[in-house]
Scaffold this active site. Structure first.
Site, mmCIF file in Angstrom:
data_model
loop_
_atom_site.group_PDB
_atom_site.id
_atom_site.type_symbol
_atom_site.label_atom_id
_atom_site.label_comp_id
_atom_site.label_asym_id
_atom_site.label_seq_id
_atom_site.Cartn_x
_atom_site.Cartn_y
_atom_site.Cartn_z
ATOM 1 N N ARG A 40 -40.123 58.733 65.544
ATOM 2 C CA ARG A 40 -39.265 58.095 66.551
ATOM 3 C C ARG A 40 -39.684 58.445 67.977
ATOM 4 N NH1 ARG A 40 -34.067 56.849 64.239
ATOM 5 N NH2 ARG A 40 -34.517 55.868 62.223
ATOM 6 N N ASP A 140 -21.107 51.885 70.893
ATOM 7 C CA ASP A 140 -22.186 52.674 70.320
ATOM 8 C C ASP A 140 -22.680 53.623 71.396
ATOM 9 O OD1 ASP A 140 -23.955 52.238 67.581
ATOM 10 O OD2 ASP A 140 -25.075 53.262 69.158
#
Length: 277
Positions: A40, A140
């Protein structure tokens, strides 16, 4: 194409990144997530022209805590897996058990990712008969996926769970360079209010409470103390008798005794009496 695993990460580097992620987002990264962290973050290291994760940590350490680079870190680490009409038993529960009992529904889709969950709920609420006015908030921690949710543009294969009549009613099919995509129509996008929310913040940015909170597939990423703190916080934003819907892999066992399990990871909030633990 260069492999995302070109970089290596030491235990010390991983532990430092895990602490940062835990402090910022409450996400508990165990050692089995090392490859995930490398994959990532590797592209970010290349973008910043940094040789290794120690240099990346030193770079972060030179920045103020409000710097967007920390947000970039959380955006890249947080998992955002979702689908349209995922776990339909929850959507059926809201339509069949909750809507008939309220005159106005206040619903929060926490950790909404790229919008599939709140748009699925909005479709169901728009289609419910009789129609019940509703307020649907979606949030979020990741600004990246929130941007995708607000744009409301999806590959048609992602929309496979949406029936053809509903697809035609609530989505515009793309043409030309957008062939193979569909975008939510205003009737849908205007019914969802998106905002960034970090569930770890001591005070959440809501002035009203909710009848239903969707918090699916989130608790599995937290350790027990973080789960307990989060649940205690969420209780302040649930109406008495309100409902908390978790992912099917989530559980409140050993986390809170202020909820009654109704099956299928559906919990009813029982506000404790004054003086009760």
């Amino acid at each position: 194409m260069e492999s995302a695993l070109t970089f290596q990460i030491t235990d010390k580097e991983f532990d430092a990144i895990a602490r940062l992620v835990y402090q910022r987002a409450g996400i508990h990264l165990t050692s089995v997530k090392k490859n995930l962290v490398v994959s990532r973050l590797s592209r970010r290291l290349r973008t910043l022209d940094l040789p290794d994760f120690t240099a990346y940590l030193e770079h972060l350490g030179r920045l103020p805590e409000s710097d967007p680079e920390y947000e970039e870190l959380i955006n890249r680490i947080s998992t955002n897996k979702t689908d349209f009409f995922r776990e339909p038993v929850h959507i059926d529960f809201v339509r069949e058990k909750i809507l008939p009992t309220v005159k106005h529904l206040d619903l929060w889709s926490a950790a909404c990712s790229s919008g599939e969950e709140p748009y699925s709920l909005a479709i169901m609420l728009q289609e419910a008969q009789p129609f019940v006015p509703f307020t649907l908030t979606a949030s979020d921690i990741s600004t990246k996926v929130l941007g995708e949710a607000q744009e409301g543009l999806y590959e048609l294969e992602k929309l496979a769970p949406v029936s053809k009549p509903l697809l035609a009613k609530y989505f515009l099919k793309g043409t030309g360079r957008w062939e193979g995509y569909a975008k939510v129509k205003p009737i849908l996008s205007q019914s969802v209010h998106f905002r960034q929310v970090n569930l770890m913040d001591a005070k959440l940015p809501f002035s009203a409470s909710f009848d239903v909170i969707f918090l699916r597939n989130v608790l599995i990423y937290f350790d027990r103390p973080t789960k307990q703190a989060l649940l205690s916080r969420l209780e302040s934003y649930l109406k008495p008798g309100g409902h908390l819907l978790l992912g099917l892999s989530d559980s409140l066992i050993g986390v809170s005794d202020h909820f009654t399990a109704l099956g299928h990871s559906i919990y009813r909030f029982e506000r404790p009496r004054r003086g009760a633990p």
